[in-house]
Scaffold this motif. Structure first.
Motif, PDB file in Angstrom:
ATOM      1  N   GLN A 215       0.831  -1.208   0.000  1.00  0.00           N
ATOM      2  CA  GLN A 215       0.000   0.000   0.000  1.00  0.00           C
ATOM      3  C   GLN A 215       0.865   1.256   0.000  1.00  0.00           C
ATOM      4  O   GLN A 215       0.535   2.245  -0.664  1.00  0.00           O
ATOM      5  N   THR A 216       1.983   1.216   0.720  1.00  0.00           N
ATOM      6  CA  THR A 216       2.860   2.380   0.796  1.00  0.00           C
ATOM      7  C   THR A 216       3.448   2.732  -0.560  1.00  0.00           C
ATOM      8  O   THR A 216       3.486   3.904  -0.958  1.00  0.00           O
ATOM      9  N   GLN A 219       0.590   3.898  -3.409  1.00  0.00           N
ATOM     10  CA  GLN A 219      -0.142   5.152  -3.278  1.00  0.00           C
ATOM     11  C   GLN A 219       0.560   6.260  -4.068  1.00  0.00           C
ATOM     12  O   GLN A 219       1.784   6.339  -4.087  1.00  0.00           O
TER      13      GLN A 219
END
Length: 244
Positions: A215-216, A219
């Motif tokens: 997710q990091t 994004q």
């Protein structure tokens, strides 16, 4: 004046002449206010309008200089912020990647523990029967496949083979009452169950760490920096639990 009257080194003469020529050209191209007023009168423009025009042009020049300074300051600030953000984001990528890597090491510890049970399963099988060579071979091959796996994806496939082999052993043991009465078999049952529970916990923690990492880097705008720095998404560990 003494310095000026002293000798001028020959190697700087061309540069001195170039600068002097440029300064003379700039000075010769400059006009005084009176010269501009005189030129304006020839064009029938009153002197006060020439003065106003001079003031307006100078005012515009000052505004342009001020704008250039502001833009330069903004540009330097944006660059500084970008550098700070890039460093902070890179550190975040590295931290999450390290956490996922450390958690995978915990998963591997438990998978190795499970694979190391196989020699004991082989031993107990051979102790109570000489006719189950197929199960013994299956157990040994699955452990060898696991030991040769060198990536999370290959580990996931190999541990499935280990699980299948252990399930075959469980089916065999369920129909062998002599084996079930063995204390060694009972101890192995506890070991298998405990190891599987630990694998489930560590696999969950690993997948959570991978999810945070993925997710990091996915994004926006992190994804732009991640692509440029070579950070790639990591796979989840999808191995299934053995049914005991």
């Amino acid at each position: 004046m003494n310095k000026l009257n002293g000798g001028i080194p020959e190697e700087i003469v061309p540069e001195v002449l170039e600068i002097a020529s440029r300064n003379y050209a700039n000075n010769s191209q400059a006009y005084s206010a009176s010269e501009l007023i005189q030129a304006g009168s020839e064009a029938q423009i009153p002197g006060e309008f020439i003065q106003q025009a001079i003031q307006e042009v100078r005012s515009r020049q000052k505004r342009r200089q001020k704008q250039r300074k502001i833009l330069a300051t903004i540009g330097a600030s944006v660059l500084a912020i970008s550098v700070i953000w890039s460093i902070g984001t890179y550190n975040s990528f590295s931290r999450h990647a390290s956490q996922a890597e450390a958690q995978w090491a915990q998963v591997e510890n438990q998978l190795q523990r499970r694979a190391d049970l196989i020699p004991n399963l082989v031993q107990v099988t051979q102790a109570y029967t000489e006719h189950e060579k197929e199960i013994v071979s299956l157990l040994q091959q699955s452990r060898q496949a696991y030991l040769q796996a060198d990536t999370p994806e290959k580990k996931a496939v190999a541990i499935e083979q280990v699980n299948d082999a252990i399930n075959r052993f469980q089916d065999y043991a369920a129909n062998n009452y002599q084996l079930q009465s063995s204390q060694l078999f009972t101890n192995l049952q506890y070991e298998i169950t405990g190891t599987e529970n630990r694998i489930a916990v560590e696999r969950m923690r690993y997948n959570q760490a991978v999810q945070r990492y993925n997710q990091t880097i996915q994004q926006f705008p992190n994804s732009v920096l991640a692509n440029g720095l070579g950070f790639e998404t990591q796979p989840f560990f999808q191995a299934k639990n053995t049914e005991l």
